[in-house]
Design a protein around this motif. Structure first.
Motif, short mmCIF file in Angstrom:
data_model
loop_
_atom_site.label_atom_id
_atom_site.label_comp_id
_atom_site.label_asym_id
_atom_site.label_seq_id
_atom_site.Cartn_x
_atom_site.Cartn_y
_atom_site.Cartn_z
N PRO A 72 -22.05 56.40 -24.31
CA PRO A 72 -22.69 55.74 -25.45
C PRO A 72 -22.25 56.40 -26.76
CG PRO A 72 -24.29 56.27 -23.75
CD PRO A 72 -23.02 56.97 -23.38
N LEU A 73 -22.28 55.64 -27.84
CA LEU A 73 -21.84 56.18 -29.13
C LEU A 73 -22.58 57.46 -29.48
CD1 LEU A 73 -20.29 55.93 -31.80
CD2 LEU A 73 -22.09 54.39 -32.62
N ALA A 74 -23.89 57.50 -29.27
CA ALA A 74 -24.69 58.67 -29.64
C ALA A 74 -24.32 59.92 -28.85
CB ALA A 74 -26.17 58.36 -29.46
N ASP A 75 -23.69 59.73 -27.69
CA ASP A 75 -23.34 60.87 -26.82
C ASP A 75 -21.83 61.05 -26.71
OD1 ASP A 75 -26.10 61.19 -26.24
OD2 ASP A 75 -25.96 59.65 -24.68
N SER A 76 -21.08 60.56 -27.68
CA SER A 76 -19.62 60.51 -27.55
C SER A 76 -18.90 61.76 -28.03
CB SER A 76 -19.07 59.30 -28.31
OG SER A 76 -19.36 59.40 -29.71
N LEU A 96 -12.55 70.52 -37.94
CA LEU A 96 -13.35 69.41 -37.45
C LEU A 96 -14.85 69.73 -37.47
CD1 LEU A 96 -12.93 66.56 -36.21
CD2 LEU A 96 -13.05 67.67 -33.97
N VAL A 97 -15.65 68.77 -37.88
CA VAL A 97 -17.11 68.85 -37.75
C VAL A 97 -17.46 68.20 -36.41
CG1 VAL A 97 -19.34 68.16 -38.70
CG2 VAL A 97 -17.45 68.73 -40.24
N PRO A 98 -17.89 68.98 -35.42
CA PRO A 98 -18.04 68.44 -34.06
C PRO A 98 -19.35 67.70 -33.84
CG PRO A 98 -18.56 70.77 -34.05
CD PRO A 98 -18.16 70.43 -35.47
N LYS A 99 -19.73 66.87 -34.77
CA LYS A 99 -20.98 66.13 -34.67
C LYS A 99 -20.80 64.76 -35.30
CE LYS A 99 -25.94 66.46 -35.72
NZ LYS A 99 -27.00 67.25 -36.41
N ASN A 100 -21.20 63.73 -34.56
CA ASN A 100 -21.08 62.35 -35.05
C ASN A 100 -19.64 62.05 -35.51
OD1 ASN A 100 -23.87 61.77 -34.68
ND2 ASN A 100 -24.33 62.75 -36.63
N ILE A 101 -18.69 62.43 -34.68
CA ILE A 101 -17.28 62.31 -35.06
C ILE A 101 -16.89 60.86 -35.34
CG2 ILE A 101 -14.90 62.71 -34.32
CD1 ILE A 101 -15.97 65.01 -32.59
N VAL A 102 -17.26 59.96 -34.43
CA VAL A 102 -16.88 58.55 -34.61
C VAL A 102 -17.55 57.97 -35.84
CG1 VAL A 102 -17.01 56.24 -33.62
CG2 VAL A 102 -16.41 58.18 -32.16
N PRO A 174 -14.04 50.48 -28.83
CA PRO A 174 -15.40 49.90 -28.82
C PRO A 174 -16.42 50.75 -29.58
CG PRO A 174 -14.42 49.70 -26.67
CD PRO A 174 -13.48 50.57 -27.47
N LEU A 175 -16.27 52.07 -29.54
CA LEU A 175 -17.21 52.93 -30.25
C LEU A 175 -16.99 52.86 -31.76
CD1 LEU A 175 -17.33 56.12 -27.99
CD2 LEU A 175 -18.64 53.98 -27.81
N PHE A 176 -15.73 52.79 -32.18
CA PHE A 176 -15.45 52.63 -33.60
C PHE A 176 -15.99 51.29 -34.10
CE2 PHE A 176 -12.46 55.94 -32.54
CZ PHE A 176 -12.44 56.73 -33.67
N GLN A 177 -15.80 50.25 -33.32
CA GLN A 177 -16.29 48.93 -33.70
C GLN A 177 -17.81 48.92 -33.77
OE1 GLN A 177 -14.79 46.32 -34.83
NE2 GLN A 177 -16.52 44.90 -34.78
N GLU A 178 -18.46 49.51 -32.78
CA GLU A 178 -19.93 49.57 -32.79
C GLU A 178 -20.44 50.30 -34.02
OE1 GLU A 178 -23.56 51.62 -30.17
OE2 GLU A 178 -21.55 51.42 -29.30
N SER A 179 -19.80 51.40 -34.35
CA SER A 179 -20.21 52.17 -35.52
C SER A 179 -20.01 51.38 -36.80
CB SER A 179 -19.43 53.48 -35.57
OG SER A 179 -19.87 54.29 -36.64
N TYR A 180 -18.90 50.65 -36.90
CA TYR A 180 -18.62 49.86 -38.10
C TYR A 180 -19.65 48.75 -38.28
CZ TYR A 180 -15.81 47.24 -41.50
OH TYR A 180 -15.36 46.59 -42.63
N VAL A 181 -19.98 48.07 -37.20
CA VAL A 181 -21.00 47.02 -37.26
C VAL A 181 -22.33 47.59 -37.74
CG1 VAL A 181 -22.39 45.43 -35.86
CG2 VAL A 181 -19.91 45.51 -35.56
#
Length: 268
Positions: A72-76, A96-102, A174-181
């Motif tokens: 899932p996006l939240a656990d990616s 890199l900031v290793p949190k909420n990367i996507v 799919p995770l990038f798309q979900e985040s953009y939406v």
């Protein structure tokens, strides 16, 4: 220049990595019934077509199945970190900031053509360092020593395997798309936005220098009104120096070629 632009530009690190979507589109076919007694049958009523409400996708992402199911996006983040290390080794770890990367990558890319970017949403750590100027008054210019500060990240960009980055991007798409939406673009397509932003950055004028500055208040500004009116992303490219910007632009062109739909007439 804004406070956030006093920090290093590391957005150019292609943390663009991604998971595949392969949404197969199926279109139903309408079948006409055989006409009866052509002379006596009533004339067929033309069907009305409902116009599409969603904008067309200009740069569809090709299906690239990931080696394992996407989280899932939240656990990616753990999966993304592992994938990034597979491409860059540990070269990205200091930045890199290793949190909420996507999410942070999507927000940053979406904001680059705007006047301001939110530093706290960058997927990389802003490294401290003030803008250095030399001279005074109307003779004040950006000190060329500023450009050397970007050398560590420029080296990463220059040595990266664009094909590997593009493959990871497609796998995680799919995770990038979900985040953009989730940013408020219910009908948006992130890859179209990414291509659009790349084109915007490639249009940044080359400014070999010296680059004149002014300081009307606390922050520096470009003395040239046209440069000062540019977007935050274009200003940052200029501030990293012409030679560094040339390297970044070359990699952006490679990435665009890997993710954008090619036009047979133009090659773009």
């Amino acid at each position: 220049m804004e406070d956030e632009q006093k920090k290093w530009l590391y957005w150019a690190i292609p943390v663009v990595v991604a998971v595949a979507i392969g949404a197969a589109l199926y279109y139903g076919r309408s079948h006409r019934q055989a006409e009866q007694a052509a002379q006596q049958a009533p004339a067929p009523v033309p069907e009305t077509t409902t116009p599409a409400t969603e904008p067309p996708i200009r740069n569809p992402v090709a299906e690239t199945p990931p080696p394992k199911p996407l989280p899932p996006l939240a656990d990616s983040d753990p999966s993304m970190l592992e994938s990034l290390n597979g491409v860059f080794g540990r070269a990205l770890e200091p930045f890199l900031v290793p949190k909420n990367i996507v999410r942070h990558t999507v927000v940053t890319i979406d904001n680059l053509p705007r006047k301001k970017t939110a530093v706290q949403m960058w997927p990389v750590k802003p490294i401290g360092g003030e803008v250095l100027a030399k001279g005074e008054g109307e003779e004040m210019t950006l000190d060329a020593s500023n450009y050397a500060r970007y050398e560590p990240v420029i080296k990463i960009v220059q040595n990266m395997d664009t094909a590997q980055v593009a493959t990871l991007y497609k796998q995680y798409y799919p995770l990038f798309q979900e985040s953009y939406v989730s940013l408020g673009y219910p009908d948006g397509y992130f890859n179209d936005r990414l291509v659009e932003v790349i084109d915007h950055l490639l249009a940044t004028p080359d400014v070999p220098g010296p680059i004149k500055l002014k300081r009307p208040s606390v922050n520096f500004e470009f003395a040239d009104a046209e440069l000062e009116s540019l977007s935050s992303g274009q200003k940052l490219l200029i501030r990293m120096g012409s030679a560094n910007a040339t390297i970044v632009k070359a990699k952006l062109r490679e990435l665009r070629s890997a993710i954008a739909k090619q036009d047979a007439a133009t090659g773009r």
